[in-house]
Design a protein around this motif. Structure first.
Motif, short mmCIF file in Angstrom:
data_model
loop_
_atom_site.label_atom_id
_atom_site.label_comp_id
_atom_site.label_asym_id
_atom_site.label_seq_id
_atom_site.Cartn_x
_atom_site.Cartn_y
_atom_site.Cartn_z
N THR A 1 -4.51 -2.10 3.37
CA THR A 1 -4.99 -1.48 2.13
C THR A 1 -6.14 -0.51 2.42
N GLN B 1 2.47 6.82 -6.65
CA GLN B 1 1.47 7.78 -7.14
C GLN B 1 1.86 9.22 -6.83
N THR C 1 0.83 -1.21 0.00
CA THR C 1 0.00 0.00 0.00
C THR C 1 0.87 1.26 0.00
N VAL D 1 5.35 9.63 1.88
CA VAL D 1 4.86 8.82 2.99
C VAL D 1 5.97 8.52 3.99
N PHE E 1 -5.88 3.13 1.34
CA PHE E 1 -6.35 3.66 0.04
C PHE E 1 -7.70 4.35 0.22
N SER F 1 2.73 1.71 -3.25
CA SER F 1 1.82 2.16 -4.32
C SER F 1 1.56 3.65 -4.19
N LEU F 2 1.31 4.11 -2.96
CA LEU F 2 1.04 5.54 -2.76
C LEU F 2 2.29 6.36 -3.10
N ASN F 3 3.44 5.84 -2.73
CA ASN F 3 4.70 6.51 -3.05
C ASN F 3 4.83 6.65 -4.58
N PHE G 1 2.58 10.41 -3.57
CA PHE G 1 2.42 10.79 -2.16
C PHE G 1 3.79 10.73 -1.49
N VAL H 1 -7.24 7.79 2.12
CA VAL H 1 -6.75 8.91 1.31
C VAL H 1 -7.78 9.33 0.25
#
Ligand SMILES: Nc1ncnc2c1ncn2[C@@H]1O[C@H](COP(=O)(O)OP(=O)(O)O)[C@@H](O)[C@H]1O
Ligand SMILES: N[C@@H](CCC(=O)OP(=O)(O)O)C(=O)O
Length: 261
Positions: A245, A42, A35, A46, A248, A38-40, A44, A251
């Protein structure tokens, strides 16, 4: 917002990282790595504040009871922190993401010069797309005599880090899906609060201690963290870390857990 990128601090507690049988919860660690990586990707920024050093130390030595003696707990943290970082490092690399370790004590964040060095380090790591993984420096953090080096708990540490980093949100993952109007371990009729904009005396009263063998601060320290974020004009979301997860959804602004602020 601190800059054009959305900045998140995620805190995960021992109760989510260590199984009731005392072993590391690899499923949770893997989903957390997936998770956050993935955000990194995208865009973000983190930072992860992870407890679990003492729990992982107990697991490494195949012990089931946390010792009372401070020095023994510190030795376990010294063993377990390495094990924890080894597991995180492996799992995050599966998702092409580099992590870094930052160990902090209260005084390091209280003194302006050392604080600035810490913040500079975070900034470079964010610029490089690396995820900092923070824990308290348990070996030196003893609250005795005049040495006020310790945080009461990683909940408080995560809020302090989030405020200093001007993070938009602090997401606290625990073994429960939110804050209840009564301690749910004592009152089965307790109801979850979806949103809290102000902490009332009744809420403070409802906050009990840890429900597990391994967690420390319970809801008391989570409310302190929430108050610190709200005072800084930011949000804290408390939700269940069984499946990270869920971040997600947080956010994306979906209604999960308890939103403070
Ligand atoms: N009002 C409350 N609402 C929700 N949980 C509470 C409340 N009061 C006490 N708790 C306890 O706090 C626990 C979470 O804190 P803790 O065990 O320290 O977890 P962590 O390791 O995630 O920090 C819950 O499992 C629950 O037993
Ligand atoms: N620094 C300690 C964690 C202390 C702590 O705050 O634990 P928790 O209540 O599980 O977040 C460790 O890594 O074991």
């Amino acid at each position: 917002m601190a800059n054009e990128k959305r900045r998140l601090v995620v805190k995960i507690g021992t109760s989510s990282l260590i199984l009731p049988n005392g072993r590391v919860n690899l499923r949770t660690v893997d989903r957390l790595a997936y998770t956050l990586a993935s955000l990194n990707n995208q865009g973000f920024q983190v930072a992860l504040v992870s407890s679990g050093a003492i729990g992982a130390g107990l697991a490494s030595l195949q012990l089931t009871q946390r010792p009372q003696e401070i020095a023994k707990q510190q030795a376990l943290a010294a063993i377990g922190q390495m094990e924890l970082m080894r597991i995180y490092s492996q799992r995050f690399l599966d998702y092409q993401t580099q992590v870094a370790q930052i160990l902090l004590t209260r005084d390091v964040l209280a003194f302006p010069v050392s604080r600035q060095h810490v913040l500079n380090t975070f900034e470079v790591l964010f610029e490089e797309g690396v995820i900092p993984i923070v824990n308290e420096n348990d070996t030196v953090a003893v609250d005795e005599l005049d040495h006020h080096t310790t945080f009461s708990d990683n909940d408080e540490l995560s809020a302090m880090v989030a405020v200093r980093l001007q993070a938009d949100q602090l997401i606290v993952l625990s073994d429960i899906d939110g804050f209840y109007d009564q301690n749910p371990r004592e009152n089965p009729a307790a109801k979850k609060l979806a949103r809290v904009t102000e902490l009332t005396p009744a809420m403070q009263k409802a906050a009990g201690g840890s429900g597990s063998n391994f967690g420390t601060g319970g809801m008391v320290t989570k409310l302190r963290a929430a108050q610190a974020m709200m005072t800084a004009g930011k949000q804290m979301v408390l939700c269940n870390g069984a499946n990270p997860t869920v971040i997600f959804d947080v956010v994306a602004g979906k209604p999960v857990g308890t939103v403070f602020g």
